[in-house]
Write a protein that holds these residues in place. Structure first.
Motif, PDB file in Angstrom:
ATOM      1  N   ARG A   1     -12.483 -70.567 -12.392  1.00 24.78           N
ATOM      2  CA  ARG A   1     -11.902 -69.227 -12.253  1.00 24.78           C
ATOM      3  C   ARG A   1     -10.759 -69.223 -11.253  1.00 24.78           C
TER       4      ARG A   1
ATOM      5  N   ARG B   1     -19.843 -79.482 -21.151  1.00 21.59           N
ATOM      6  CA  ARG B   1     -18.467 -78.977 -21.059  1.00 21.59           C
ATOM      7  C   ARG B   1     -17.536 -79.814 -21.939  1.00 21.59           C
TER       8      ARG B   1
ATOM      9  N   ASP C   1     -19.478 -73.372  -6.769  1.00 22.12           N
ATOM     10  CA  ASP C   1     -19.109 -72.789  -8.064  1.00 22.12           C
ATOM     11  C   ASP C   1     -17.818 -71.971  -7.954  1.00 22.12           C
ATOM     12  N   GLY C   2     -17.073 -71.915  -9.055  1.00 24.90           N
ATOM     13  CA  GLY C   2     -15.902 -71.052  -9.112  1.00 24.90           C
ATOM     14  C   GLY C   2     -14.563 -71.772  -9.214  1.00 24.90           C
TER      15      GLY C   2
END
Ligand code: IPE
Ligand code: IPE
Ligand code: MG
Length: 257
Positions: free
Chosen positions: A24, A71, A20-21
């Protein structure tokens, strides 16, 4: 004096990672989220190499959840294209390195072309033994348990089983990853401390390791920290921390060039 444990004994047999990430990471650089997914593919390559070098038997990577279809369409389509490209690009390397590739999840929602490519990649690498790499794509833990329940229900319908004969062990046999050691370490990058519908059943007793590191920054050092923490939490060898340290030093990290 008894011998120190081998590296094989302290390294988890099965590591599962919630990668995850990416979004960002890209945002921090003023780029589109999809740029983060591409960088994430490089981190996958590093993690696979680390697992293989250090005798981890199974590595399961959460690449796309059953909820990720929600999404924006453009992001989903980039992720599907990336999946296709990476499969094509990495297959030979995986095969040459004796890595067996398996996709877990409901693949029926993927394009015919992607389904074909997945089947080919699985077939080509089916006999490989050093590491099993499971990629969870359109995977959800709730879906996994449901599909196992459906298999058992069909057996009951056909008179092969009675409902009373259904046990947790039997249900577990029909889950994804049933033929592999149960995951002993689940790592989540990106700082969130939740499972997001990953291996809900299989991770019942796994050690959980959460790190704020964003997935594209995941490297050998972070993987090593997770494995070290796992070894210390286990405490199954009754060693002193100095002894453990000397075993840990054998874990191979590579300095990125
Ligand atoms: C994980 O990164 C990759 C996928 C879920 C496909 P994210 O895309 O969730 O990145 P963040 O969490 O938004 O930063
Ligand atoms: C979990 O990440 C799924 C994958 C890493 C593939 P998400 O970013 O989708 O999870 P939530 O939405 O933060 O729970
Ligand atoms: Mg996320």
């Amino acid at each position: 004096m008894t011998d120190l444990p081998t590296l094989q004994q302290i390294v988890p047999k099965h590591v599962a990672i919630i990668m995850d990430g990416n979004g960002r990471w890209a945002k921090q650089r003023g780029k589109l989220r999809t740029f983060g997914h591409k960088a994430g593919a490089e981190a996958v390559r590093r993690a696979v190499a680390f697992a293989r070098r250090n005798g981890i038997q199974s590595l399961t990577l959460f690449a796309f959840s059953s909820e990720n279809w929600r999404r924006p369409e453009k992001e989903v389509s980039v992720l599907m294209d990336l999946f296709m490209t990476v499969l094509k690009r990495e297959l030979k390397q995986l095969h040459d390195n004796d890595i067996k590739l398996q996709i877990i999840g409901d693949r029926s929602r993927f394009s015919e072309r992607l389904q074909r490519r997945i089947a080919e990649a699985e077939q080509k690498t089916a006999a490989n033994q050093l590491l099993t790499l499971n990629v969870a794509a359109n995977y959800g833990g709730q879906w996994d348990i449901t599909q196992a329940a459906q298999t058992l229900a069909r057996q009951v319908e056909q008179g092969e089983l009675t409902s009373e004969q259904i046990t947790p062990e039997q249900l577990a046999q029909h889950l994804q990853l049933a033929q592999q050691p149960t995951p002993d370490l689940v790592i989540r990058t990106g700082g969130e401390c939740r499972m997001s519908n990953f291996l809900l059943w299989q991770a019942a007793y796994a050690e959980l390791y959460f790190t704020p590191v964003l997935w594209p920054d995941f490297d050998d050092d972070v993987f090593l920290q997770a494995v070290v923490e796992f070894a210390q939490r286990e405490r199954r060898f009754g060693l002193t921390s100095e002894q453990l340290e000397s075993v840990i030093q054998k874990i191979e990290t590579r300095v990125e060039e």
